[in-house]
Scaffold this motif. Structure first.
Motif, mmCIF file in Angstrom:
data_model
loop_
_atom_site.group_PDB
_atom_site.id
_atom_site.type_symbol
_atom_site.label_atom_id
_atom_site.label_comp_id
_atom_site.label_asym_id
_atom_site.label_seq_id
_atom_site.Cartn_x
_atom_site.Cartn_y
_atom_site.Cartn_z
ATOM 1 N N ASP A 123 1.964 67.966 36.854
ATOM 2 C CA ASP A 123 3.386 67.924 36.501
ATOM 3 C C ASP A 123 4.069 69.246 36.832
ATOM 4 O OD1 ASP A 123 3.104 65.365 35.559
ATOM 5 O OD2 ASP A 123 3.347 65.869 33.446
ATOM 6 N N ASN A 155 1.185 61.161 25.438
ATOM 7 C CA ASN A 155 1.804 60.591 26.636
ATOM 8 C C ASN A 155 2.996 61.388 27.134
ATOM 9 O OD1 ASN A 155 0.041 58.364 26.925
ATOM 10 N ND2 ASN A 155 1.086 57.337 25.217
ATOM 11 N N ARG A 156 3.063 62.636 26.750
ATOM 12 C CA ARG A 156 4.075 63.535 27.291
ATOM 13 C C ARG A 156 4.001 63.535 28.819
ATOM 14 N NH1 ARG A 156 4.420 70.096 26.320
ATOM 15 N NH2 ARG A 156 5.189 70.656 28.395
ATOM 16 N N HIS A 157 5.176 63.676 29.450
ATOM 17 C CA HIS A 157 5.217 63.804 30.900
ATOM 18 C C HIS A 157 6.307 64.794 31.269
ATOM 19 C CE1 HIS A 157 4.486 62.819 35.036
ATOM 20 N NE2 HIS A 157 5.708 62.382 35.227
ATOM 21 N N GLU A 162 7.813 53.336 28.875
ATOM 22 C CA GLU A 162 8.296 53.279 30.251
ATOM 23 C C GLU A 162 9.806 53.503 30.319
ATOM 24 O OE1 GLU A 162 6.490 53.303 32.925
ATOM 25 O OE2 GLU A 162 4.728 53.333 31.610
ATOM 26 N N TYR A 165 10.368 57.177 30.188
ATOM 27 C CA TYR A 165 10.105 57.794 31.483
ATOM 28 C C TYR A 165 11.262 57.541 32.456
ATOM 29 C CZ TYR A 165 5.159 58.369 30.067
ATOM 30 O OH TYR A 165 4.001 58.727 29.432
ATOM 31 N N GLU A 166 11.829 56.350 32.420
ATOM 32 C CA GLU A 166 12.960 56.043 33.300
ATOM 33 C C GLU A 166 14.152 56.939 32.994
ATOM 34 O OE1 GLU A 166 13.744 51.957 32.642
ATOM 35 O OE2 GLU A 166 11.891 51.243 33.612
ATOM 36 N N CYS A 192 14.062 59.923 31.656
ATOM 37 C CA CYS A 192 13.740 61.294 32.072
ATOM 38 C C CYS A 192 13.815 61.443 33.586
ATOM 39 C CB CYS A 192 12.363 61.685 31.557
ATOM 40 S SG CYS A 192 12.308 61.918 29.765
ATOM 41 N N HIS A 193 13.385 60.427 34.306
ATOM 42 C CA HIS A 193 13.473 60.476 35.768
ATOM 43 C C HIS A 193 14.931 60.555 36.208
ATOM 44 C CE1 HIS A 193 12.192 59.792 39.910
ATOM 45 N NE2 HIS A 193 13.165 58.918 40.018
ATOM 46 N N TYR A 238 8.717 66.507 34.168
ATOM 47 C CA TYR A 238 9.339 66.291 35.473
ATOM 48 C C TYR A 238 9.883 67.649 35.917
ATOM 49 C CZ TYR A 238 9.079 61.395 34.073
ATOM 50 O OH TYR A 238 8.631 60.157 33.661
ATOM 51 N N ALA A 283 9.469 64.381 28.809
ATOM 52 C CA ALA A 283 9.433 63.183 27.978
ATOM 53 C C ALA A 283 8.541 63.465 26.775
ATOM 54 C CB ALA A 283 8.889 62.002 28.777
#
Length: 401
Positions: A254, A222-224, A183, A186-187, A189-190, A226, A206
């Protein structure tokens, strides 16, 4: 009304685009070079009976000017087949997907071109301060697997995330799922997505990984991504506006910044992605679009320059196509394409500027050659006409010309 299925074989280029030399990619040919390597090896030629029936080697021959090694003579295709040329500048994932969905990128994404010290100091300073980081590692062009092998231990010891880029418009952040926190990654990357606005970078990615220095590190599912939002209305938007549903499988949501998505189905690995596609099709009503990106062709095999792995993945994908075709009903259509190339025989580890296939099949669709298409947008326009939607802003329907 019928349903539409769009399958993106991520990175399956079929021969250099007309402007490939401008990108340093003259001679690149993802499919052709994989086929040649297989034909020359003890394992023998590529075994793709279903993709061959749909017309993949025919599309490759049209794009490249020659039949792929080990696949001649070509049987008559039972699908509609052709090749497409990207109008947008670049060779990255968002521009290829967006154009295929009817939005041609007019202004190229920004790039971080310097191989070392790639990112502007002011960008990194802002990220470190606002994310409360002890610093960052990397700051260079790199392969994702190589850089975590090189810097993973230092990352764990220091708490500094690894930041890197490539020839694509990306800002990638790698961090350990347990030692740094998923998490938390992710923060970061956001926040990076917001800070990158002045540079017009297509994606922040991410890249979580696990493992220990003694045993090695492995990236997880769990790649994400943005991504920036598409600069116009896409096929996905049009389906939703007409009251239909869009099932986005894998990283499709995504790539389109979750816009025009009714249901997002996450999965990791091609078999899981295929299973999720079949599950989405079972739920889809008339007027629906099911869109799936098969990312491992690109991220696991193309970028890592793994020719045998790419070949095996193509054959495994081919073997599952009859399941999808059996699940389709009268009036349905499935279209297979790609978003760029990633020739595993090419120097470096980046994408390659190539033509991509346009393959279409349906229980009621008559086989024919679709020719050389001047834009990926012809795919989206064709699916829009199939679903009886208003015309998209770009493209010529491959079903109606």
């Amino acid at each position: 009304m019928a349903r539409a299925i769009w399958l993106v074989l991520d990175s399956l280029g079929i021969g250099g685009a007309p402007d490939a030399a401008s990108y340093g990619d003259a001679g690149a040919d993802t499919f052709g070079h994989i086929a040649a390597a297989c034909a020359a090896a003890a394992r023998g030629p590529l075994r793709l009976p279903n993709l061959t029936r749909l017309g993949l080697p025919h599309a490759h021959a049209l794009a490249s000017g020659q039949v792929a090694a080990g696949l001649a003579p070509l049987p008559a295709a039972q699908g509609q087949w052709g090749c497409m040329i990207e109008r947008a500048c670049g060779k990255d994932t968002p521009s290829g997907h967006w154009e295929s969905a009817g939005v041609v990128l007019q202004q190229p994404f920004g790039l971080f071109a310097a191989p070392e010290q790639s990112f502007p100091p002011e960008l990194l300073a802002a990220l470190i301060e606002q994310a409360r980081l002890p610093g960052v590692l990397g700051n260079c062009h790199a392969s994702g697997t190589e850089i975590i092998a090189r810097l993973g231990a230092e990352h764990i010891a220091s708490g500094k995330p690894i930041v890197y880029t490539s020839a694509d418009s990306v800002f990638q952040v790698a961090a350990h799922e347990q030692h740094f926190g998923l998490e938390r990654l992710y923060e970061v990357c956001h926040l990076a997505r917001e800070l990158l606005a002045p540079w017009n970078i297509g994606r922040v990615i991410a890249r979580p990984f696990i493992g220990e220095p003694e045993t090695g590190f492995t990236r997880t599912g769990n790649r994400h991504d943005y991504a920036l939002a598409p600069p116009g209305q896409t096929l996905l938007d049009a389906v939703c506006a007409a009251g239909g549903e869009v099932f986005a499988v894998g990283k499709i949501s995504d790539i389109f910044a979750a816009r025009g998505v009714s249901h997002s189905l996450l999965a990791s690995g091609h078999d899981a992605l295929f299973d999720a596609t079949l599950q989405a099709l079972a739920r889809a009503e008339s007027g629906a679009l099911v869109a799936t990106n098969f990312v491992d062709f690109d991220s696991v095999y193309g970028h890592r320059r793994d020719v045998p792995g790419y070949a095996a993945a193509l054959e495994a994908f081919d073997a599952r196509l009859p399941e999808l075709m059996a699940a389709m009903r009268a009036g349905d259509i499935v279209v297979l394409s790609a978003d760029h190339g990633c020739d595993p025989t090419w120097p470096g580890s980046d994408h390659t500027r190539e033509c991509v296939p346009l393959l279409a099949w349906g229980p009621d669709l008559a086989p024919r050659a679709l020719g050389r298409r001047g834009s990926f947008a012809d795919l989206g326009q064709g699916l829009a006409s199939h679903l009886r939607l208003p015309p998209l802003a770009a493209g010529v329907s491959f079903l109606e010309d």
